[in-house]
Design an enzyme around this catalytic site. Structure first.
Site, PDB file in Angstrom:
ATOM      1  N   GLY A  12     -15.422   3.113   2.750  1.00  0.00           N
ATOM      2  CA  GLY A  12     -14.135   3.688   3.131  1.00  0.00           C
ATOM      3  C   GLY A  12     -14.180   5.184   2.836  1.00  0.00           C
ATOM      4  O   GLY A  12     -15.256   5.756   2.605  1.00  0.00           O
ATOM      5  N   ALA A  14     -13.490   6.870   0.241  1.00  0.00           N
ATOM      6  CA  ALA A  14     -14.029   7.262  -1.070  1.00  0.00           C
ATOM      7  C   ALA A  14     -15.559   7.258  -1.048  1.00  0.00           C
ATOM      8  O   ALA A  14     -16.201   8.263  -1.387  1.00  0.00           O
ATOM      9  CB  ALA A  14     -13.496   6.308  -2.146  1.00  0.00           C
ATOM     10  N   THR A  44      -9.139   2.001   4.533  1.00  0.00           N
ATOM     11  CA  THR A  44      -9.024   3.355   5.089  1.00  0.00           C
ATOM     12  C   THR A  44      -8.723   3.326   6.585  1.00  0.00           C
ATOM     13  O   THR A  44      -7.833   4.028   7.069  1.00  0.00           O
ATOM     14  CB  THR A  44     -10.340   4.131   4.859  1.00  0.00           C
ATOM     15  N   GLY A  49       0.412   6.336   7.840  1.00  0.00           N
ATOM     16  CA  GLY A  49       1.294   7.480   7.599  1.00  0.00           C
ATOM     17  C   GLY A  49       0.562   8.801   7.502  1.00  0.00           C
ATOM     18  O   GLY A  49       0.883   9.768   8.189  1.00  0.00           O
ATOM     19  N   GLY A  50      -0.446   8.879   6.611  1.00  0.00           N
ATOM     20  CA  GLY A  50      -1.223  10.106   6.507  1.00  0.00           C
ATOM     21  C   GLY A  50      -1.610  10.467   5.081  1.00  0.00           C
ATOM     22  O   GLY A  50      -1.651   9.603   4.212  1.00  0.00           O
ATOM     23  N   GLU A 116       7.809  10.598   3.934  1.00  0.00           N
ATOM     24  CA  GLU A 116       7.804   9.182   3.541  1.00  0.00           C
ATOM     25  C   GLU A 116       8.614   9.012   2.264  1.00  0.00           C
ATOM     26  O   GLU A 116       9.016   9.998   1.631  1.00  0.00           O
ATOM     27  CB  GLU A 116       6.367   8.695   3.355  1.00  0.00           C
ATOM     28  N   ASP A 211     -13.627  -7.009  -5.141  1.00  0.00           N
ATOM     29  CA  ASP A 211     -14.994  -7.244  -5.656  1.00  0.00           C
ATOM     30  C   ASP A 211     -15.419  -6.211  -6.699  1.00  0.00           C
ATOM     31  O   ASP A 211     -16.013  -6.565  -7.729  1.00  0.00           O
ATOM     32  CB  ASP A 211     -16.027  -7.209  -4.517  1.00  0.00           C
ATOM     33  N   HIS A 232       4.433  -3.142   0.031  1.00  0.00           N
ATOM     34  CA  HIS A 232       5.021  -2.243   1.041  1.00  0.00           C
ATOM     35  C   HIS A 232       6.271  -2.910   1.595  1.00  0.00           C
ATOM     36  O   HIS A 232       6.248  -4.093   1.908  1.00  0.00           O
ATOM     37  CB  HIS A 232       4.000  -1.985   2.166  1.00  0.00           C
ATOM     38  N   ARG A 279       8.888   3.258  -2.702  1.00  0.00           N
ATOM     39  CA  ARG A 279       8.500   1.949  -2.187  1.00  0.00           C
ATOM     40  C   ARG A 279       8.888   0.781  -3.102  1.00  0.00           C
ATOM     41  O   ARG A 279       9.302  -0.266  -2.642  1.00  0.00           O
ATOM     42  CB  ARG A 279       6.984   2.002  -2.099  1.00  0.00           C
ATOM     43  N   HIS A 340       0.313  -4.450  -0.694  1.00  0.00           N
ATOM     44  CA  HIS A 340      -0.212  -3.298   0.043  1.00  0.00           C
ATOM     45  C   HIS A 340      -1.293  -2.550  -0.726  1.00  0.00           C
ATOM     46  O   HIS A 340      -2.279  -2.089  -0.147  1.00  0.00           O
ATOM     47  CB  HIS A 340       0.958  -2.364   0.348  1.00  0.00           C
ATOM     48  N   GLU A 364      -9.338   3.255  -4.195  1.00  0.00           N
ATOM     49  CA  GLU A 364      -8.333   2.265  -4.611  1.00  0.00           C
ATOM     50  C   GLU A 364      -8.790   1.382  -5.771  1.00  0.00           C
ATOM     51  O   GLU A 364      -7.965   0.880  -6.535  1.00  0.00           O
ATOM     52  CB  GLU A 364      -7.935   1.401  -3.402  1.00  0.00           C
ATOM     53  N   ARG A 375       2.621   3.981  -6.844  1.00  0.00           N
ATOM     54  CA  ARG A 375       2.004   5.087  -6.115  1.00  0.00           C
ATOM     55  C   ARG A 375       2.985   5.725  -5.130  1.00  0.00           C
ATOM     56  O   ARG A 375       3.662   5.016  -4.377  1.00  0.00           O
ATOM     57  CB  ARG A 375       0.776   4.586  -5.347  1.00  0.00           C
ATOM     58  N   SER A 380      -2.816   8.049  -1.726  1.00  0.00           N
ATOM     59  CA  SER A 380      -4.041   7.286  -1.973  1.00  0.00           C
ATOM     60  C   SER A 380      -5.258   7.907  -1.285  1.00  0.00           C
ATOM     61  O   SER A 380      -6.323   8.079  -1.902  1.00  0.00           O
ATOM     62  CB  SER A 380      -3.851   5.855  -1.483  1.00  0.00           C
TER      63      SER A 380
HETATM   64  P1  FAD Z   1     -11.539   1.098   1.405  1.00  0.00           P
HETATM   65  O1  FAD Z   1     -11.201   2.032   2.469  1.00  0.00           O
HETATM   66  O2  FAD Z   1     -10.813  -0.192   1.383  1.00  0.00           O
HETATM   67  O3  FAD Z   1     -13.101   0.800   1.475  1.00  0.00           O
HETATM   68  C1  FAD Z   1     -13.675  -0.200   0.669  1.00  0.00           C
HETATM   69  C2  FAD Z   1     -15.070  -0.455   1.161  1.00  0.00           C
HETATM   70  O4  FAD Z   1     -15.775  -1.272   0.233  1.00  0.00           O
HETATM   71  C3  FAD Z   1     -15.132  -1.194   2.487  1.00  0.00           C
HETATM   72  O5  FAD Z   1     -16.130  -0.606   3.255  1.00  0.00           O
HETATM   73  C4  FAD Z   1     -15.533  -2.622   2.083  1.00  0.00           C
HETATM   74  O6  FAD Z   1     -16.199  -3.333   3.073  1.00  0.00           O
HETATM   75  C5  FAD Z   1     -16.455  -2.301   0.916  1.00  0.00           C
HETATM   76  N1  FAD Z   1     -16.668  -3.398  -0.034  1.00  0.00           N
HETATM   77  C6  FAD Z   1     -15.739  -4.061  -0.762  1.00  0.00           C
HETATM   78  N2  FAD Z   1     -16.348  -4.976  -1.539  1.00  0.00           N
HETATM   79  C7  FAD Z   1     -17.686  -4.881  -1.317  1.00  0.00           C
HETATM   80  C8  FAD Z   1     -18.832  -5.571  -1.798  1.00  0.00           C
HETATM   81  N3  FAD Z   1     -18.740  -6.584  -2.678  1.00  0.00           N
HETATM   82  N4  FAD Z   1     -20.044  -5.207  -1.339  1.00  0.00           N
HETATM   83  C9  FAD Z   1     -20.182  -4.220  -0.417  1.00  0.00           C
HETATM   84  N5  FAD Z   1     -19.128  -3.559   0.088  1.00  0.00           N
HETATM   85  C10 FAD Z   1     -17.894  -3.881  -0.353  1.00  0.00           C
HETATM   86  N6  FAD Z   1      -2.895   5.489   1.933  1.00  0.00           N
HETATM   87  C11 FAD Z   1      -2.479   6.741   2.173  1.00  0.00           C
HETATM   88  O7  FAD Z   1      -2.710   7.640   1.359  1.00  0.00           O
HETATM   89  N7  FAD Z   1      -1.832   7.030   3.331  1.00  0.00           N
HETATM   90  C12 FAD Z   1      -1.551   6.094   4.276  1.00  0.00           C
HETATM   91  O8  FAD Z   1      -0.977   6.394   5.315  1.00  0.00           O
HETATM   92  C13 FAD Z   1      -1.954   4.763   4.024  1.00  0.00           C
HETATM   93  N8  FAD Z   1      -1.675   3.784   4.913  1.00  0.00           N
HETATM   94  C14 FAD Z   1      -2.177   2.537   4.696  1.00  0.00           C
HETATM   95  C15 FAD Z   1      -1.970   1.539   5.657  1.00  0.00           C
HETATM   96  C16 FAD Z   1      -2.537   0.295   5.505  1.00  0.00           C
HETATM   97  C17 FAD Z   1      -2.315  -0.765   6.549  1.00  0.00           C
HETATM   98  C18 FAD Z   1      -3.320   0.019   4.355  1.00  0.00           C
HETATM   99  C19 FAD Z   1      -3.952  -1.320   4.174  1.00  0.00           C
HETATM  100  C20 FAD Z   1      -3.498   0.984   3.384  1.00  0.00           C
HETATM  101  C21 FAD Z   1      -2.926   2.242   3.542  1.00  0.00           C
HETATM  102  N9  FAD Z   1      -3.103   3.240   2.585  1.00  0.00           N
HETATM  103  C22 FAD Z   1      -2.662   4.505   2.835  1.00  0.00           C
HETATM  104  C23 FAD Z   1      -3.938   3.002   1.415  1.00  0.00           C
HETATM  105  C24 FAD Z   1      -5.327   3.585   1.680  1.00  0.00           C
HETATM  106  O9  FAD Z   1      -5.681   3.360   3.020  1.00  0.00           O
HETATM  107  C25 FAD Z   1      -6.384   2.982   0.792  1.00  0.00           C
HETATM  108  O10 FAD Z   1      -5.942   2.909  -0.532  1.00  0.00           O
HETATM  109  C26 FAD Z   1      -7.654   3.823   0.846  1.00  0.00           C
HETATM  110  O11 FAD Z   1      -8.049   3.981   2.179  1.00  0.00           O
HETATM  111  C27 FAD Z   1      -8.741   3.155   0.047  1.00  0.00           C
HETATM  112  O12 FAD Z   1      -9.959   3.786   0.319  1.00  0.00           O
HETATM  113  P2  FAD Z   1     -11.263   3.296  -0.438  1.00  0.00           P
HETATM  114  O13 FAD Z   1     -12.379   4.081   0.109  1.00  0.00           O
HETATM  115  O14 FAD Z   1     -11.020   3.296  -1.877  1.00  0.00           O
HETATM  116  O15 FAD Z   1     -11.384   1.750  -0.029  1.00  0.00           O
HETATM  117  C1  SIN Z   2       2.507   3.920   5.429  1.00  0.00           C
HETATM  118  O1  SIN Z   2       2.161   4.526   6.439  1.00  0.00           O
HETATM  119  O2  SIN Z   2       3.633   3.463   5.255  1.00  0.00           O
HETATM  120  C2  SIN Z   2       1.499   3.713   4.348  1.00  0.00           C
HETATM  121  C3  SIN Z   2       1.414   4.923   3.524  1.00  0.00           C
HETATM  122  C4  SIN Z   2       0.732   4.646   2.227  1.00  0.00           C
HETATM  123  O3  SIN Z   2       0.367   3.522   1.909  1.00  0.00           O
HETATM  124  O4  SIN Z   2       0.551   5.608   1.476  1.00  0.00           O
END
Ligand code: FAD
Ligand code: SIN
Length: 512
Positions: A12, A14, A44, A49-50, A116, A211, A232, A279, A340, A364, A375, A380
């Site tokens: 994702g 991160a 991700t 929203g953004g 938001e 995980d 959410h 929220r 959420h 996350e 949050r 995020s």
């Molecule tokens: P992720 O993007 O979830 O990536 C995790 C990765 O780890 C994935 O590739 C997954 O396959 C991999 N993985 C997991 N376990 C394993 C394993 N055991 N082995 C190998 N790979 C694994 N936040 C905001 O700031 N603004 C927003 O507008 C917003 N809108 C959102 C809308 C929705 C519908 C959702 C669900 C979340 C939203 N969030 C938003 C929250 C935000 O998107 C996430 O918190 C953020 O993208 C997390 O990024 P990440 O890289 O930590 O994890």
């Molecule tokens: C949303 O677009 O409502 C999600 C925003 C967030 O999770 O930060």
């Protein structure tokens, strides 16, 4: 055994951001990303929203963003972390734009800023209602251009390899061959995202099974604040379990009203910010309204809004509703709260270091101190961008001496064993999701938590026993991890004595 310098678990925002930055800095070092589904599949990708970033210093200020974050976190944020994340935001946005991510602009060429819940100003930088998809596209495109990065999709990390409080890499299951191999690394980064599938009703996709947090827990890393689950307020209501489509909070920022079935704007009764309260407050208010009325959902009314502008800003939401038979120009959108986000996770310091040497975490799955008890919307993606860069900066310091102990790593014991019964795993997963919804939801009760704790211990013992004499697959590991996460949420909910932000617990139920 595969050797790599940097092992990144998760693709994702991160994981990809860290991979890209470290690969650029050290072109002679090997960067390996393992990710358990298609490379772009992640929370991700679904972010709508953004990203909350102070870009317009005339109307907005760092101080206002800091204060909004602190208020939302209900006294439990680490103020130094909040300041650091907020002030580093603009630089991270600049890099994203350089990597090719596109964000919506006004006719004057300035960024179009959304609003938001909990934000005192418009500061949410976005790409229509598909911001996450755009960010993932841009960074993944850059990652694929780096010859020293290997992306292994459909590779599932099953466990960290640790000795003497050092992380030495991870065991990884190739989901195509079903073989588990040993990956030895100097530095390991957990960027595994959220836990939503544990609740069944969630805005998260199928990959979100906690995980990384569970692996870190097994490796004795410090895990904190798991009781702060964010629900959410407005997931599209459909009477089935499973991932739910999100109706972005930015829709309320655009002026939509929340109404009961009878049309009452109930948020007026709960908070002076009405629909744009944070929220936790909006979700708790909806929960209470639904318990009082016995209704299945409340409604989001957009019918008074400028519909052409709505379609421009929210094309995906508009089309999703239309396909489901809801014409937002006249129909109200049925919505319910759904799991959420998890505010807690693997404890890290301001350089993303966990309590295990050479193990880092960001995004996350980490607990940085930014979010506290709840949050703030759109903080995020910002946190993931800032922390992946902090870790990169820490590891690029020429004065840093990374000690990699010379400890022999045992190869994974891959003796052939009988296959696991999938029906058993599916049934247990459904029971687990139901238990978490009923006993560890928006409002929790002490007795429910105590009962859940006992049940989870039983399930943990049963699944561990099953694992001893069967061939292990990703469904098995995900379930084991979800049971572990469930136990952490329940135990830490029992330990917390004071209601804060997204955490509400009573001794006994008043509505049930
Ligand atoms: P992720 O993007 O979830 O990536 C995790 C990765 O780890 C994935 O590739 C997954 O396959 C991999 N993985 C997991 N376990 C394993 C394993 N055991 N082995 C190998 N790979 C694994 N936040 C905001 O700031 N603004 C927003 O507008 C917003 N809108 C959102 C809308 C929705 C519908 C959702 C669900 C979340 C939203 N969030 C938003 C929250 C935000 O998107 C996430 O918190 C953020 O993208 C997390 O990024 P990440 O890289 O930590 O994890
Ligand atoms: C949303 O677009 O409502 C999600 C925003 C967030 O999770 O930060």
């Amino acid at each position: 055994m595969t050797n790599t310098n940097y092992l990144i678990i998760g693709s994702g925002v991160a994981g990809l951001t860290f991979a890209l930055r470290i690969a650029e800095q050290f072109p002679d070092k090997k960067v390996t990303i393992v990710t358990k589904a298609n490379a772009d599949e992640s929370n991700t990708k679904y972010a709508q929203g953004g990203i909350a970033i102070v870009t317009d210093k005339n109307e907005d200020s760092y101080q206002k963003h800091i204060e909004d974050t602190l208020i939302c976190g209900d006294g439990l944020c680490n103020e130094s972390v909040v300041r650091m994340v907020v002030t580093e935001g603009p630089q991270r946005l600049k890099e994203l734009i350089e990597w090719g991510a596109k964000f919506d602009k006004n006719s004057d060429g300035n960024l179009n800023l959304g609003k938001e819940g909990g934000h005192s100003e418009n500061r949410v930088v976005h790409h229509k209602d598909q911001t996450g998809h755009e960010i993932e596209r841009a960074i993944l495109g850059q990652v694929y251009q780096k010859s020293n990065i290997t992306v292994l999709d459909h590779h599932f990390a099953t466990d960290l390899i640790t000795a003497e409080n050092y992380c030495l890499g991870a065991y990884v299951l190739d989901q195509k061959t079903q073989k588990i191999s040993t990956y030895k690394s100097d530095i390991t980064l957990l960027a595994t995202g959220g836990i939503g599938i544990l609740y069944g009703h969630t805005t998260n996709p199928a990959i979100a099974t906690g995980d990384g947090i569970a692996m870190a827990y097994r490796a004795n890393a410090s895990i904190k604040e798991m009781e702060f689950i964010q629900f959410h307020p407005t997931a599209f209501y459909e009477p089935t379990t499973g991932s739910k489509f999100l109706i972005s909070e930015a829709v309320r920022g655009f002026g939509a009203y929340l109404r009961t079935k009878n049309g009452r704007r109930f948020m007026i009764d709960y908070d002076s910010r009405e629909e744009l309260a944070s929220r936790d407050i909006v979700s708790q208010s909806i929960d209470l309204e639904l318990k009082k009325s016995g209704d299945d959902c409340v409604y989001l009314d957009c019918s008074h809004l400028d519909i052409e502008a709505f379609k421009q800003h929210f094309p995906m939401i508009y089309n999703h509703c239309l396909k489901a038979g809801i014409d937002v120009t006249k129909d109200w959108i049925p919505v319910v709260p759904a799991q959420h986000y998890i505010c807690g996770g693997i404890v890290v310091d301001m350089d993303g270091k966990t309590s295990v040497n050479n193990l880092f975490a960001c995004g996350e799955c980490s607990q940085t101190g930014l979010h506290g008890a709840n949050r703030l919307a759109s903080n995020s993606l910002l946190e993931a961008l800032v922390y992946s860069s902090r870790i990169f900066e820490y590891l690029s310091n020429p004065a840093l001496k990374t000690e990699v102990p010379n400890i022999a790593i045992p190869e994974y014991n891959s003796m052939e064993k009988p296959e696991i019964d999938t029906d058993y795993l599916n049934t247990l997963k459904a029971n687990l999701q139901q238990l978490m919804r009923q006993n560890a939801g928006i409002v929790r009760y002490e007795t429910d938590l105590q009962n859940a704790k006992i049940q989870l211990l039983e399930w943990k013992a049963a699944i561990e026993k099953l694992g001893e004499n069967h061939q292990l697959n990703s469904a098995y590991f995900e379930l084991l991890n979800m049971i572990t996460i469930g136990s952490l949420i329940v135990t830490q909910s029992i330990e917390r004595k004071e209601n804060k932000g997204g955490f509400v617990k009573f001794e006994a139920p008043s509505f049930k």
